[in-house]
Design an enzyme around this catalytic site. Structure first.
Site, PDB file in Angstrom:
ATOM      1  N   ASN A  10       0.945  -1.218   0.185  1.00  0.00           N
ATOM      2  CA  ASN A  10      -0.011  -0.109   0.058  1.00  0.00           C
ATOM      3  C   ASN A  10       0.852   1.312  -0.101  1.00  0.00           C
ATOM      4  OD1 ASN A  10      -1.820   1.969   0.414  1.00  0.00           O
ATOM      5  ND2 ASN A  10      -2.575   1.106   2.161  1.00  0.00           N
ATOM      6  N   ARG A  87      -2.764  -2.084  -3.496  1.00  0.00           N
ATOM      7  CA  ARG A  87      -3.825  -1.488  -3.030  1.00  0.00           C
ATOM      8  C   ARG A  87      -4.126  -0.295  -3.827  1.00  0.00           C
ATOM      9  NH1 ARG A  87      -4.933   3.149   1.146  1.00  0.00           N
ATOM     10  NH2 ARG A  87      -7.404   3.294   0.856  1.00  0.00           N
ATOM     11  N   HIS A 176     -12.874   2.727   0.527  1.00  0.00           N
ATOM     12  CA  HIS A 176     -12.793   1.642   1.581  1.00  0.00           C
ATOM     13  C   HIS A 176     -13.365   0.264   1.357  1.00  0.00           C
ATOM     14  CE1 HIS A 176     -12.735   5.626   4.558  1.00  0.00           C
ATOM     15  NE2 HIS A 176     -11.509   5.116   4.285  1.00  0.00           N
ATOM     16  N   ARG A 237     -11.216  15.998   7.303  1.00  0.00           N
ATOM     17  CA  ARG A 237     -12.167  16.311   6.328  1.00  0.00           C
ATOM     18  C   ARG A 237     -13.504  16.644   6.952  1.00  0.00           C
ATOM     19  NH1 ARG A 237     -10.913  10.954   2.873  1.00  0.00           N
ATOM     20  NH2 ARG A 237      -9.027  10.613   4.255  1.00  0.00           N
ATOM     21  N   GLU A 381      -7.567  -5.115   5.710  1.00  0.00           N
ATOM     22  CA  GLU A 381      -7.516  -5.140   4.548  1.00  0.00           C
ATOM     23  C   GLU A 381      -6.308  -5.653   3.747  1.00  0.00           C
ATOM     24  OE1 GLU A 381      -8.897  -0.586   3.685  1.00  0.00           O
ATOM     25  OE2 GLU A 381      -7.917  -0.579   5.737  1.00  0.00           O
TER      26      GLU A 381
END
Length: 405
Positions: A10, A87, A176, A237, A381
């Protein structure tokens, strides 16, 4: 049977996270993080079993980080790698599942970079360096957006002129996806259902946050949209705001698009509301000490999360359960408690003792008696990426065998 090994990578603009995973063993053979890349302070931290080490990366480049990784793989892998899984944040509408990386896939990732300018270029760097170091091994792309390609048009289309979608790919994509796919499958196993079955509301809560409605392993709707800014309140965010906020700030404060974008992505969310931190642990502690900003940030976070979950429920024919995951979802009893309080209309209620179980525990149920299931499931993940890589290899091998026959 041989325990096939997959290296999962990743890659970010200043980091490279990796895990070496066996097919059968749930614990990584090797895992680590190279960070502060692009600076003179680049460092690689890794662990294998009880061994933990740190290696300085002199020039701080992704190439050097990958070069440091090669001898570690040689040292700890008991056999050649079956695949390297990457990823990738944004695949646009090009990908609905795992894809073996070739020139066409690389071009599609480049084409989607306008939709994820902070992520896709960095992940292309990771692909290029990994393919240089790990030659003659299948490299497979796993896209965050792929899981959400099952959303129907009424869920992914914006109410905008048609040409913005057909000519410029402006639509809701969601992110996600690897996490939502993984925890919804684990939920079905935990509840004794057929693997991948069930109607779930999932909440992935970390510095980035999103919710999803999952029916029998398919995403029907999700909170994030064209970019990861849409939806929930997150660490820095804003999540959803009035779409006319941009013009309001431009007219009244003279702000340009770059400043507004920076504010919405890096100065808002929990950090902006609290004036203190984007870390939920810090805010929970400050709330207990009477910090008004921290208390407000947590209240807004949980209310907006509950509102999103309630809205996504309309995508499902029934509700088998609610799933919390991610750093906040797995480790904050307060966030789970406050969020579920807003969802009493659905009959959801938490068992306080079960909810208070310390972090680090395996997947578990925390609902009160007579409530639909409320689950806390640690996401993995990297494991999901490895499993999708191996599934693609098996599918490809089966196809080849059938063609030869």
């Amino acid at each position: 049977m041989t325990d096939r090994l997959v290296l999962v990578i990743n890659c970010g603009s200043s980091s490279l996270k990796f895990a070496l995973l066996g097919e059968a063993d749930r614990t990584p053979v090797l895992s680590g993080l190279a960070e502060r890349l692009g600076t003179a302070e680049g460092v690689l931290n890794w662990k294998a079993g009880d061994i933990r080490e740190q290696v300085l990366i002199a020039d701080g480049t992704h190439r050097s980080a990958m070069a440091e990784l090669l001898p570690l793989i040689t040292r700890f892998a008991q056999q050649p790698l079956a695949a390297v899984g990457h990823r990738i944040v944004h695949g646009g509408e090009h990908f609905t599942g795992a894809s073996v990386i070739d020139d066409e896939v690389i071009q599609a990732i480049k084409d989607s970079s306008t939709l994820a300018p902070l992520h896709n270029p960095a992940q292309l760097t990771g692909i290029n360096e990994a393919m240089r170091v790990f030659e003659d091994i299948p490299h497979i792309a796993i896209f965050d957006t792929a899981f959400h390609q099952s959303m129907p048009p009424h869920a992914y289309r914006y109410a905008l002129p048609e040409y913005l979608y057909t000519e410029h790919s402006v639509r809701r994509y969601g992110f996600h996806g690897t996490s939502h796919r993984y925890v919804s499958r684990q939920a079905s196993l935990l509840m004794g259902m057929e693997p991948g079955h069930g109607a779930w509301l999932t909440a992935h809560l970390g510095n980035g946050c999103s919710t999803c409605a999952v029916l029998d392993g398919r995403s029907l709707d999700t909170s994030m949209g064209l970019t990861p800014l849409e939806g929930l309140v997150m660490g820095t965010r804003s999540g959803d705001v009035d779409p006319n906020l941009h013009s309001h700030l431009a007219r009244n404060l003279g702000w340009d698009l770059e400043r507004i974008d920076n504010m919405l992505n890096r100065e808002s969310g929990l950090l902006g509301l609290s004036g203190l931190s984007n870390d939920m642990r810090t805010l929970v502690a400050a709330r207990a000490d009477g910090h008004a900003g921290a208390s407000l940030a947590i209240d807004v976070f949980c209310y907006r999360l509950a509102r999103s979950l309630a809205g996504l429920a309309v995508a499902l024919p029934r509700l088998d359960g609610l799933i919390f995951t991610g750093g906040i979802g797995e480790n904050s009893p307060l966030v789970r408690e406050l969020t579920v309080r807003h969802l009493a209309l659905f009959g959801l209620a938490i068992d306080p003792a079960a909810n208070a179980t310390p972090p680090g525990n395996p997947a578990r149920q925390i609902q009160a008696e007579h409530s639909p299931a409320i689950l806390v499931i640690p996401t993995d993940e990297e494991r999901q990426i490895a499993e999708e890589c191996l599934a693609l290899l098996d599918f490809t091998a089966t196809q080849s065998a059938e063609q030869e026959a």
